[in-house]
Scaffold this active site. Structure first.
Site, PDB file in Angstrom:
ATOM      1  N   ASN A 156      -9.408  -2.537  -1.346  1.00 34.76           N
ATOM      2  CA  ASN A 156      -8.496  -3.002  -2.406  1.00 34.76           C
ATOM      3  C   ASN A 156      -9.129  -4.124  -3.224  1.00 34.76           C
ATOM      4  O   ASN A 156      -8.434  -4.852  -3.932  1.00 34.76           O
ATOM      5  CB  ASN A 156      -7.191  -3.503  -1.797  1.00 34.76           C
ATOM      6  CG  ASN A 156      -6.478  -2.411  -1.033  1.00 34.76           C
ATOM      7  OD1 ASN A 156      -6.361  -1.300  -1.517  1.00 34.76           O
ATOM      8  ND2 ASN A 156      -6.016  -2.724   0.177  1.00 34.76           N
TER       9      ASN A 156
ATOM     10  N   HIS B 220       6.651  -0.418   0.370  1.00 31.66           N
ATOM     11  CA  HIS B 220       5.715  -0.749   1.452  1.00 31.66           C
ATOM     12  C   HIS B 220       6.428  -1.104   2.763  1.00 31.66           C
ATOM     13  O   HIS B 220       7.534  -1.648   2.754  1.00 31.66           O
ATOM     14  CB  HIS B 220       4.871  -1.952   0.990  1.00 31.66           C
ATOM     15  CG  HIS B 220       3.699  -2.247   1.849  1.00 31.66           C
ATOM     16  ND1 HIS B 220       3.669  -3.295   2.750  1.00 31.66           N
ATOM     17  CD2 HIS B 220       2.501  -1.628   1.958  1.00 31.66           C
ATOM     18  CE1 HIS B 220       2.490  -3.316   3.351  1.00 31.66           C
ATOM     19  NE2 HIS B 220       1.764  -2.312   2.892  1.00 31.66           N
TER      20      HIS B 220
ATOM     21  N   GLU C 275       8.026  -1.726  -5.813  1.00 30.56           N
ATOM     22  CA  GLU C 275       6.660  -2.133  -6.132  1.00 30.56           C
ATOM     23  C   GLU C 275       6.447  -1.842  -7.619  1.00 30.56           C
ATOM     24  O   GLU C 275       7.147  -0.988  -8.179  1.00 30.56           O
ATOM     25  CB  GLU C 275       5.653  -1.315  -5.310  1.00 30.56           C
ATOM     26  CG  GLU C 275       5.779  -1.559  -3.821  1.00 30.56           C
ATOM     27  CD  GLU C 275       4.834  -0.686  -2.971  1.00 30.56           C
ATOM     28  OE1 GLU C 275       3.708  -0.414  -3.411  1.00 30.56           O
ATOM     29  OE2 GLU C 275       5.250  -0.302  -1.869  1.00 30.56           O
TER      30      GLU C 275
ATOM     31  N   SER D  58       1.327   1.649  -3.642  1.00 28.41           N
ATOM     32  CA  SER D  58       0.037   1.491  -2.965  1.00 28.41           C
ATOM     33  C   SER D  58      -0.609   2.800  -2.541  1.00 28.41           C
ATOM     34  O   SER D  58      -1.824   2.896  -2.487  1.00 28.41           O
ATOM     35  CB  SER D  58       0.219   0.601  -1.742  1.00 28.41           C
ATOM     36  OG  SER D  58       1.138   1.173  -0.842  1.00 28.41           O
TER      37      SER D  58
ATOM     38  N   ASP E 258       7.262  -6.175  -6.006  1.00 27.16           N
ATOM     39  CA  ASP E 258       6.009  -6.449  -5.302  1.00 27.16           C
ATOM     40  C   ASP E 258       4.860  -5.987  -6.205  1.00 27.16           C
ATOM     41  O   ASP E 258       4.733  -4.808  -6.511  1.00 27.16           O
ATOM     42  CB  ASP E 258       6.006  -5.686  -3.965  1.00 27.16           C
ATOM     43  CG  ASP E 258       4.752  -5.949  -3.145  1.00 27.16           C
ATOM     44  OD1 ASP E 258       3.672  -6.114  -3.739  1.00 27.16           O
ATOM     45  OD2 ASP E 258       4.842  -5.954  -1.909  1.00 27.16           O
TER      46      ASP E 258
ATOM     47  N   HIS F  85      -0.556  -4.446  -6.033  1.00 24.95           N
ATOM     48  CA  HIS F  85      -1.650  -3.630  -6.569  1.00 24.95           C
ATOM     49  C   HIS F  85      -1.740  -3.677  -8.091  1.00 24.95           C
ATOM     50  O   HIS F  85      -2.524  -2.953  -8.683  1.00 24.95           O
ATOM     51  CB  HIS F  85      -1.515  -2.184  -6.081  1.00 24.95           C
ATOM     52  CG  HIS F  85      -1.593  -2.094  -4.599  1.00 24.95           C
ATOM     53  ND1 HIS F  85      -2.784  -1.977  -3.914  1.00 24.95           N
ATOM     54  CD2 HIS F  85      -0.617  -2.170  -3.662  1.00 24.95           C
ATOM     55  CE1 HIS F  85      -2.548  -1.955  -2.615  1.00 24.95           C
ATOM     56  NE2 HIS F  85      -1.233  -2.073  -2.430  1.00 24.95           N
TER      57      HIS F  85
ATOM     58  N   LYS G 263      -6.053  -8.572  -2.603  1.00 29.68           N
ATOM     59  CA  LYS G 263      -6.531  -7.315  -3.196  1.00 29.68           C
ATOM     60  C   LYS G 263      -7.397  -7.640  -4.430  1.00 29.68           C
ATOM     61  O   LYS G 263      -8.546  -8.033  -4.243  1.00 29.68           O
ATOM     62  CB  LYS G 263      -5.350  -6.397  -3.462  1.00 29.68           C
ATOM     63  CG  LYS G 263      -4.557  -6.199  -2.145  1.00 29.68           C
ATOM     64  CD  LYS G 263      -3.554  -5.141  -2.166  1.00 29.68           C
ATOM     65  CE  LYS G 263      -2.627  -5.185  -0.958  1.00 29.68           C
ATOM     66  NZ  LYS G 263      -3.258  -4.966   0.339  1.00 29.68           N
TER      67      LYS G 263
HETATM   68  C1  LIG Z   1       2.773  -3.180  -1.737  1.00 31.13           C
HETATM   69  C2  LIG Z   1       2.166  -4.094  -0.717  1.00 31.13           C
HETATM   70  N1  LIG Z   1       2.798  -5.231  -0.415  1.00 31.13           N
HETATM   71  C3  LIG Z   1       2.290  -6.077   0.498  1.00 31.13           C
HETATM   72  C4  LIG Z   1       1.110  -5.811   1.152  1.00 31.13           C
HETATM   73  C5  LIG Z   1       0.583  -6.767   2.167  1.00 31.13           C
HETATM   74  O1  LIG Z   1      -0.270  -7.693   1.575  1.00 31.13           O
HETATM   75  P1  LIG Z   1      -1.324  -8.504   2.444  1.00 31.13           P
HETATM   76  O2  LIG Z   1      -2.481  -7.596   2.635  1.00 31.13           O
HETATM   77  O3  LIG Z   1      -1.628  -9.706   1.612  1.00 31.13           O
HETATM   78  O4  LIG Z   1      -0.681  -8.870   3.724  1.00 31.13           O
HETATM   79  C6  LIG Z   1       0.410  -4.649   0.852  1.00 31.13           C
HETATM   80  C7  LIG Z   1      -0.876  -4.389   1.525  1.00 31.13           C
HETATM   81  O5  LIG Z   1      -1.224  -3.363   1.968  1.00 31.13           O
HETATM   82  C8  LIG Z   1       0.960  -3.751  -0.095  1.00 31.13           C
HETATM   83  O6  LIG Z   1       0.329  -2.608  -0.382  1.00 31.13           O
END
Ligand SMILES: Cc1ncc(COP(=O)(O)O)c(C=O)c1O
Length: 391
Positions: free
Chosen positions: A48, A139, A183, A187, A212, A215, A240
Protein backbone atom coordinates in the site's frame (compact mmCIF):
# COMPACT_ATOMS: atom_id res chain seq x y z
CA UNK A 1 -1.82 -30.81 22.89
CA UNK A 2 -4.08 -29.22 25.46
CA UNK A 3 -7.81 -29.89 24.84
CA UNK A 4 -8.57 -26.24 24.23
CA UNK A 5 -5.60 -25.82 21.93
CA UNK A 6 -6.83 -28.75 19.83
CA UNK A 7 -9.97 -26.74 19.03
CA UNK A 8 -7.80 -23.99 17.58
CA UNK A 9 -5.79 -26.60 15.65
CA UNK A 10 -9.07 -27.90 14.20
CA UNK A 11 -9.91 -24.39 13.02
CA UNK A 12 -6.57 -24.07 11.23
CA UNK A 13 -7.07 -27.45 9.61
CA UNK A 14 -10.48 -26.39 8.33
CA UNK A 15 -8.99 -23.20 6.90
CA UNK A 16 -6.30 -25.31 5.24
CA UNK A 17 -8.86 -27.65 3.66
CA UNK A 18 -10.78 -24.69 2.22
CA UNK A 19 -7.63 -23.04 0.78
CA UNK A 20 -8.21 -20.23 3.27
CA UNK A 21 -5.21 -20.73 5.56
CA UNK A 22 -2.83 -17.79 6.13
CA UNK A 23 0.87 -18.04 6.95
CA UNK A 24 3.49 -15.42 7.67
CA UNK A 25 6.25 -15.12 5.10
CA UNK A 26 9.68 -13.61 5.88
CA UNK A 27 10.35 -10.67 3.59
CA UNK A 28 13.28 -8.37 2.96
CA UNK A 29 13.15 -5.30 0.76
CA UNK A 30 15.95 -4.93 -1.74
CA UNK A 31 14.27 -1.83 -3.26
CA UNK A 32 11.07 0.21 -3.12
CA UNK A 33 9.18 -1.84 -5.68
CA UNK A 34 10.64 -5.27 -4.88
CA UNK A 35 10.54 -7.80 -2.08
CA UNK A 36 12.86 -10.71 -1.50
CA UNK A 37 11.55 -14.04 -0.20
CA UNK A 38 13.85 -17.01 0.42
CA UNK A 39 16.57 -15.34 -1.63
CA UNK A 40 14.34 -14.63 -4.65
CA UNK A 41 13.33 -11.16 -5.82
CA UNK A 42 9.74 -10.34 -6.78
CA UNK A 43 8.15 -7.17 -8.15
CA UNK A 44 5.76 -6.29 -5.36
CA UNK A 45 2.18 -5.51 -6.41
CA UNK A 46 0.74 -6.08 -2.94
CA UNK A 47 1.99 -3.09 -1.02
CA UNK A 48 0.00 0.00 0.00
CA UNK A 49 3.08 2.20 -0.34
CA UNK A 50 1.35 4.00 -3.21
CA UNK A 51 3.77 6.91 -3.49
CA UNK A 52 6.87 4.93 -2.54
CA UNK A 53 7.36 7.15 0.49
CA UNK A 54 8.33 4.33 2.86
CA UNK A 55 11.80 4.41 1.25
CA UNK A 56 12.05 8.20 0.83
CA UNK A 57 15.26 9.66 2.28
CA UNK A 58 13.39 12.52 3.97
CA UNK A 59 11.05 10.17 5.87
CA UNK A 60 14.00 8.06 6.93
CA UNK A 61 16.23 10.96 7.97
CA UNK A 62 13.53 12.89 9.84
CA UNK A 63 12.52 9.67 11.59
CA UNK A 64 16.13 9.15 12.65
CA UNK A 65 16.50 12.78 13.68
CA UNK A 66 13.40 12.82 15.87
CA UNK A 67 14.30 9.43 17.34
CA UNK A 68 17.73 10.78 18.27
CA UNK A 69 16.22 14.01 19.66
CA UNK A 70 13.32 12.58 21.70
CA UNK A 71 14.21 8.91 22.31
CA UNK A 72 12.99 5.56 21.09
CA UNK A 73 9.58 5.63 22.74
CA UNK A 74 7.10 8.27 23.83
CA UNK A 75 6.82 6.54 27.21
CA UNK A 76 3.19 7.34 28.05
CA UNK A 77 -0.29 7.96 26.73
CA UNK A 78 -0.83 11.36 25.12
CA UNK A 79 -3.04 12.33 28.08
CA UNK A 80 -0.29 11.57 30.56
CA UNK A 81 3.20 12.63 29.45
CA UNK A 82 3.43 11.20 25.93
CA UNK A 83 2.10 14.27 24.13
CA UNK A 84 5.35 15.58 22.63
CA UNK A 85 4.95 19.13 21.30
CA UNK A 86 5.43 17.84 17.73
CA UNK A 87 1.91 16.35 17.85
CA UNK A 88 0.52 19.90 17.72
CA UNK A 89 2.62 20.70 14.64
CA UNK A 90 1.58 17.51 12.87
CA UNK A 91 -2.10 17.91 13.76
CA UNK A 92 -2.15 21.48 12.46
CA UNK A 93 -0.55 20.35 9.19
CA UNK A 94 -2.91 17.42 8.68
CA UNK A 95 -6.00 19.51 9.56
CA UNK A 96 -4.96 22.11 6.95
CA UNK A 97 -4.21 19.39 4.40
CA UNK A 98 -7.63 17.79 4.95
CA UNK A 99 -9.36 21.17 5.03
CA UNK A 100 -10.75 20.59 8.52
CA UNK A 101 -10.71 22.70 11.64
CA UNK A 102 -8.77 20.17 13.64
CA UNK A 103 -7.06 16.77 13.68
CA UNK A 104 -6.12 14.09 16.18
CA UNK A 105 -3.24 11.67 15.65
CA UNK A 106 -3.91 8.07 16.68
CA UNK A 107 -1.80 4.92 16.90
CA UNK A 108 -3.05 3.09 13.78
CA UNK A 109 -5.94 3.06 11.34
CA UNK A 110 -7.21 -0.23 12.68
CA UNK A 111 -7.01 0.98 16.26
CA UNK A 112 -8.67 4.28 15.31
CA UNK A 113 -11.70 2.58 13.78
CA UNK A 114 -11.90 0.09 16.63
CA UNK A 115 -11.92 2.81 19.29
CA UNK A 116 -13.19 6.04 17.70
CA UNK A 117 -16.43 4.46 16.45
CA UNK A 118 -17.51 3.11 19.86
CA UNK A 119 -16.72 6.52 21.36
CA UNK A 120 -18.91 8.24 18.75
CA UNK A 121 -21.76 5.73 19.03
CA UNK A 122 -22.12 6.04 22.81
CA UNK A 123 -25.83 5.91 23.60
CA UNK A 124 -25.41 7.64 26.94
CA UNK A 125 -23.85 10.67 25.27
CA UNK A 126 -26.28 10.63 22.32
CA UNK A 127 -29.37 10.16 24.48
CA UNK A 128 -30.43 7.01 22.65
CA UNK A 129 -29.00 4.09 20.72
CA UNK A 130 -27.78 5.39 17.35
CA UNK A 131 -28.53 3.82 13.99
CA UNK A 132 -25.45 3.32 11.86
CA UNK A 133 -25.96 2.88 8.11
CA UNK A 134 -22.83 1.18 6.85
CA UNK A 135 -21.64 0.00 3.46
CA UNK A 136 -21.53 -3.81 3.33
CA UNK A 137 -17.92 -3.78 2.15
CA UNK A 138 -16.55 -1.56 4.93
CA UNK A 139 -13.20 -2.61 6.39
CA UNK A 140 -13.01 -5.19 9.20
CA UNK A 141 -11.80 -2.52 11.66
CA UNK A 142 -14.99 -0.51 11.07
CA UNK A 143 -17.05 -3.61 11.80
CA UNK A 144 -15.04 -4.17 14.94
CA UNK A 145 -15.72 -0.58 16.04
CA UNK A 146 -19.46 -0.98 15.42
CA UNK A 147 -19.55 -4.31 17.25
CA UNK A 148 -17.64 -2.87 20.20
CA UNK A 149 -20.25 -0.10 20.39
CA UNK A 150 -22.99 -2.73 20.58
CA UNK A 151 -25.14 -0.73 18.19
CA UNK A 152 -27.52 -1.77 15.49
CA UNK A 153 -25.80 -1.58 12.12
CA UNK A 154 -28.06 -1.14 9.10
CA UNK A 155 -25.97 -2.42 6.23
CA UNK A 156 -26.64 -1.14 2.73
CA UNK A 157 -25.53 -2.88 -0.46
CA UNK A 158 -22.11 -1.75 -1.56
CA UNK A 159 -22.27 1.80 -2.96
CA UNK A 160 -26.01 1.34 -3.64
CA UNK A 161 -27.57 4.74 -2.98
CA UNK A 162 -31.11 3.54 -3.70
CA UNK A 163 -30.73 0.91 -1.01
CA UNK A 164 -29.28 3.45 1.44
CA UNK A 165 -32.13 5.85 0.71
CA UNK A 166 -34.73 3.04 1.15
CA UNK A 167 -33.24 2.00 4.47
CA UNK A 168 -33.15 5.58 5.72
CA UNK A 169 -36.76 6.01 4.62
CA UNK A 170 -37.74 2.83 6.49
CA UNK A 171 -36.22 4.29 9.65
CA UNK A 172 -37.44 7.84 9.11
CA UNK A 173 -39.67 7.78 12.20
CA UNK A 174 -36.94 6.24 14.29
CA UNK A 175 -35.95 9.02 16.60
CA UNK A 176 -32.32 7.94 16.94
CA UNK A 177 -29.17 9.83 15.95
CA UNK A 178 -28.19 8.49 12.53
CA UNK A 179 -24.73 7.97 11.08
CA UNK A 180 -23.52 6.94 7.62
CA UNK A 181 -20.24 5.03 7.57
CA UNK A 182 -18.24 4.34 4.43
CA UNK A 183 -14.78 4.16 2.92
CA UNK A 184 -14.02 6.63 0.13
CA UNK A 185 -11.83 4.19 -1.82
CA UNK A 186 -12.65 0.56 -1.05
CA UNK A 187 -9.56 -1.38 -0.09
CA UNK A 188 -10.26 -4.66 -1.88
CA UNK A 189 -12.19 -3.35 -4.89
CA UNK A 190 -10.51 -0.04 -5.68
CA UNK A 191 -13.83 1.62 -6.43
CA UNK A 192 -15.02 4.96 -5.07
CA UNK A 193 -18.02 5.73 -2.88
CA UNK A 194 -20.53 8.18 -4.41
CA UNK A 195 -19.75 10.74 -1.72
CA UNK A 196 -21.84 13.60 -3.14
CA UNK A 197 -24.91 11.36 -3.16
CA UNK A 198 -24.10 10.27 0.38
CA UNK A 199 -23.91 13.91 1.53
CA UNK A 200 -27.24 14.52 -0.23
CA UNK A 201 -29.09 11.74 1.61
CA UNK A 202 -27.26 12.61 4.84
CA UNK A 203 -28.65 16.15 4.60
CA UNK A 204 -32.15 14.90 3.81
CA UNK A 205 -32.21 12.44 6.73
CA UNK A 206 -30.05 14.43 9.11
CA UNK A 207 -27.15 11.98 9.34
CA UNK A 208 -23.58 12.43 10.51
CA UNK A 209 -21.15 11.17 7.83
CA UNK A 210 -17.95 9.30 8.75
CA UNK A 211 -15.53 8.40 5.95
CA UNK A 212 -12.45 6.19 6.11
CA UNK A 213 -9.94 7.68 3.66
CA UNK A 214 -7.20 5.06 4.17
CA UNK A 215 -6.70 4.41 0.45
CA UNK A 216 -7.58 7.87 -0.90
CA UNK A 217 -5.45 10.25 1.16
CA UNK A 218 -2.22 11.04 -0.62
CA UNK A 219 -3.47 9.47 -3.84
CA UNK A 220 -6.68 11.23 -4.92
CA UNK A 221 -8.23 14.68 -4.65
CA UNK A 222 -6.56 18.07 -4.96
CA UNK A 223 -2.87 17.69 -4.13
CA UNK A 224 -3.67 14.26 -2.73
CA UNK A 225 -5.87 15.58 0.05
CA UNK A 226 -8.37 12.73 -0.42
CA UNK A 227 -12.00 12.82 -1.49
CA UNK A 228 -14.07 13.31 1.64
CA UNK A 229 -13.63 17.03 2.22
CA UNK A 230 -17.32 17.42 3.12
CA UNK A 231 -17.61 14.49 5.53
CA UNK A 232 -18.34 15.36 9.17
CA UNK A 233 -15.43 13.25 10.32
CA UNK A 234 -12.62 11.57 8.39
CA UNK A 235 -10.50 8.67 9.57
CA UNK A 236 -7.23 8.12 7.73
CA UNK A 237 -3.94 6.35 8.06
CA UNK A 238 -0.27 7.26 7.67
CA UNK A 239 0.56 3.63 6.86
CA UNK A 240 -0.32 3.59 3.18
CA UNK A 241 0.38 6.50 0.75
CA UNK A 242 2.16 8.30 3.62
CA UNK A 243 4.67 5.45 3.81
CA UNK A 244 4.93 5.49 7.61
CA UNK A 245 2.59 4.34 10.39
CA UNK A 246 -0.14 5.81 12.58
CA UNK A 247 -3.48 7.39 11.84
CA UNK A 248 -5.42 10.61 12.09
CA UNK A 249 -8.93 11.85 12.61
CA UNK A 250 -9.77 15.08 10.74
CA UNK A 251 -12.79 16.82 12.23
CA UNK A 252 -14.09 19.90 14.05
CA UNK A 253 -12.47 21.14 17.27
CA UNK A 254 -15.57 19.94 19.16
CA UNK A 255 -15.13 16.40 17.87
CA UNK A 256 -11.43 16.47 18.72
CA UNK A 257 -12.22 17.64 22.26
CA UNK A 258 -14.86 14.93 22.58
CA UNK A 259 -12.55 12.16 21.37
CA UNK A 260 -9.76 13.39 23.62
CA UNK A 261 -12.12 12.81 26.54
CA UNK A 262 -13.84 9.66 25.35
CA UNK A 263 -11.81 7.62 22.88
CA UNK A 264 -10.24 4.62 24.62
CA UNK A 265 -7.66 4.15 21.85
CA UNK A 266 -6.30 7.62 22.57
CA UNK A 267 -6.64 7.59 26.34
CA UNK A 268 -5.32 4.12 27.12
CA UNK A 269 -2.58 3.66 24.50
CA UNK A 270 1.01 4.84 24.48
CA UNK A 271 1.56 7.68 22.02
CA UNK A 272 3.31 6.97 18.71
CA UNK A 273 7.11 6.87 19.00
CA UNK A 274 9.14 9.95 17.95
CA UNK A 275 10.82 8.28 14.95
CA UNK A 276 7.41 7.46 13.49
CA UNK A 277 6.23 11.02 14.14
CA UNK A 278 9.29 12.33 12.28
CA UNK A 279 8.47 10.19 9.24
CA UNK A 280 4.81 11.27 9.35
CA UNK A 281 5.87 14.93 9.51
CA UNK A 282 8.13 14.50 6.47
CA UNK A 283 5.40 12.68 4.54
CA UNK A 284 2.90 15.50 5.18
CA UNK A 285 5.44 17.93 3.69
CA UNK A 286 6.03 15.76 0.61
CA UNK A 287 2.59 14.40 -0.28
CA UNK A 288 1.06 17.67 -1.61
CA UNK A 289 4.05 18.08 -3.97
CA UNK A 290 3.60 14.69 -5.66
CA UNK A 291 1.06 15.37 -8.42
CA UNK A 292 3.37 13.85 -11.04
CA UNK A 293 3.52 10.58 -9.11
CA UNK A 294 -0.25 10.58 -8.58
CA UNK A 295 -0.87 11.00 -12.30
CA UNK A 296 1.60 8.24 -13.14
CA UNK A 297 -0.13 5.95 -10.68
CA UNK A 298 -3.56 6.48 -12.17
CA UNK A 299 -2.25 6.05 -15.74
CA UNK A 300 -0.55 2.82 -14.79
CA UNK A 301 -3.72 1.45 -13.20
CA UNK A 302 -5.81 2.48 -16.20
CA UNK A 303 -3.40 0.80 -18.65
CA UNK A 304 -3.51 -2.33 -16.57
CA UNK A 305 -7.33 -2.37 -16.47
CA UNK A 306 -7.49 -1.84 -20.25
CA UNK A 307 -5.05 -4.70 -20.88
CA UNK A 308 -6.87 -7.01 -18.48
CA UNK A 309 -10.28 -6.38 -19.97
CA UNK A 310 -8.84 -7.00 -23.46
CA UNK A 311 -7.97 -10.56 -22.36
CA UNK A 312 -11.24 -11.12 -20.56
CA UNK A 313 -10.29 -10.55 -16.92
CA UNK A 314 -12.85 -8.86 -14.70
CA UNK A 315 -11.41 -5.91 -12.75
CA UNK A 316 -14.72 -5.16 -11.02
CA UNK A 317 -15.48 -1.46 -10.69
CA UNK A 318 -11.92 -0.36 -9.95
CA UNK A 319 -11.23 3.30 -10.70
CA UNK A 320 -8.08 3.77 -8.65
CA UNK A 321 -4.56 2.50 -7.96
CA UNK A 322 -6.13 -0.67 -6.49
CA UNK A 323 -7.16 -3.10 -9.21
CA UNK A 324 -8.56 -6.55 -8.42
CA UNK A 325 -8.84 -9.40 -10.85
CA UNK A 326 -11.94 -11.24 -9.74
CA UNK A 327 -11.47 -15.01 -9.62
CA UNK A 328 -14.20 -16.35 -7.33
CA UNK A 329 -12.74 -19.65 -6.18
CA UNK A 330 -10.07 -19.36 -3.45
CA UNK A 331 -8.01 -22.31 -4.75
CA UNK A 332 -7.90 -20.83 -8.24
CA UNK A 333 -6.86 -17.43 -6.83
CA UNK A 334 -4.01 -19.15 -4.98
CA UNK A 335 -3.02 -21.00 -8.12
CA UNK A 336 -2.77 -17.82 -10.18
CA UNK A 337 -0.88 -16.11 -7.38
CA UNK A 338 1.61 -19.02 -7.44
CA UNK A 339 1.93 -18.74 -11.21
CA UNK A 340 2.77 -15.05 -10.80
CA UNK A 341 5.37 -15.88 -8.15
CA UNK A 342 7.00 -18.44 -10.42
CA UNK A 343 7.47 -15.55 -12.84
CA UNK A 344 8.84 -13.06 -10.33
CA UNK A 345 5.63 -11.16 -9.58
CA UNK A 346 4.12 -10.93 -6.09
CA UNK A 347 0.35 -10.41 -5.84
CA UNK A 348 -1.33 -11.87 -2.79
CA UNK A 349 -4.53 -13.83 -3.32
CA UNK A 350 -7.25 -12.15 -1.28
CA UNK A 351 -9.69 -14.71 0.05
CA UNK A 352 -12.65 -14.91 2.45
CA UNK A 353 -13.19 -13.78 5.15
CA UNK A 354 -11.29 -10.68 3.98
CA UNK A 355 -13.72 -10.57 1.03
CA UNK A 356 -17.21 -12.13 0.75
CA UNK A 357 -17.56 -15.86 -0.09
CA UNK A 358 -16.85 -16.82 -3.69
CA UNK A 359 -15.23 -13.48 -4.47
CA UNK A 360 -11.58 -14.46 -4.03
CA UNK A 361 -9.35 -12.27 -6.16
CA UNK A 362 -5.89 -11.08 -6.89
CA UNK A 363 -5.46 -7.55 -5.67
CA UNK A 364 -2.91 -5.44 -7.52
CA UNK A 365 -1.86 -2.19 -5.89
CA UNK A 366 0.23 0.15 -8.00
CA UNK A 367 2.96 2.36 -6.67
CA UNK A 368 4.80 5.35 -8.09
CA UNK A 369 7.95 3.23 -7.67
CA UNK A 370 6.78 0.76 -10.35
CA UNK A 371 8.41 1.29 -13.74
CA UNK A 372 6.85 0.75 -17.15
CA UNK A 373 8.94 -2.43 -17.34
CA UNK A 374 7.34 -3.70 -14.13
CA UNK A 375 3.89 -3.12 -15.57
CA UNK A 376 4.83 -4.73 -18.91
CA UNK A 377 6.17 -7.76 -17.09
CA UNK A 378 3.02 -8.10 -15.00
CA UNK A 379 0.79 -7.88 -18.07
CA UNK A 380 2.94 -10.38 -19.99
CA UNK A 381 2.83 -12.91 -17.13
CA UNK A 382 -0.95 -12.59 -16.80
CA UNK A 383 -1.42 -12.91 -20.56
CA UNK A 384 0.72 -16.02 -20.48
CA UNK A 385 -1.53 -17.33 -17.72
CA UNK A 386 -4.62 -16.85 -19.91
CA UNK A 387 -3.00 -18.64 -22.82
CA UNK A 388 -2.02 -21.51 -20.53
CA UNK A 389 -5.58 -21.75 -19.17
CA UNK A 390 -7.13 -21.80 -22.66
CA UNK A 391 -4.68 -24.45 -23.95
C1 LIG B 1 -10.13 1.00 4.89
C2 LIG B 1 -9.07 0.73 5.91
N1 LIG B 1 -9.17 1.30 7.12
C3 LIG B 1 -8.25 1.08 8.06
C4 LIG B 1 -7.16 0.27 7.84
C5 LIG B 1 -6.16 0.04 8.92
O1 LIG B 1 -5.13 0.98 8.84
P1 LIG B 1 -3.73 0.70 9.53
O2 LIG B 1 -2.98 -0.16 8.59
O3 LIG B 1 -3.14 2.06 9.70
O4 LIG B 1 -3.97 0.04 10.83
C6 LIG B 1 -7.00 -0.33 6.60
C7 LIG B 1 -5.81 -1.16 6.35
O5 LIG B 1 -5.80 -2.20 5.80
C8 LIG B 1 -7.99 -0.11 5.61
O6 LIG B 1 -7.89 -0.70 4.41
Amino acid sequence: MNKIESLYAEFIEQRDNQALRRDLVDITRPSGHEIQVKGRNFINFSSNDYLGLSQHPLLISRGQEWGARYGAGSSASRLVTGNLDVFTTIEKKIADFKNKESALVMVSGFQANASVLPALFDKNVLGSMPLVFSDKLNHASMYLGCNAANIQQVRYRHNDMNHLQDLLEQHVDHNAPKFILTESVFSMDGDIAPLNDIYGVAKKYDCFVIVDEAHATGVLGENGQGLATKADLVIGTFSKAFGAFGAYIACSQTMKDYLTNKCSGLIYATALPPAVLGSIDAAIDLVPTMNKERLMLQNMAQNFRDEMSSIGFDCGLSQTQIVPIMIGDAKEALRISEHLKENGVWATAIRPPTVPSNTARLRFAFSATHSENDLDKLIAVLKNKVVKKAA
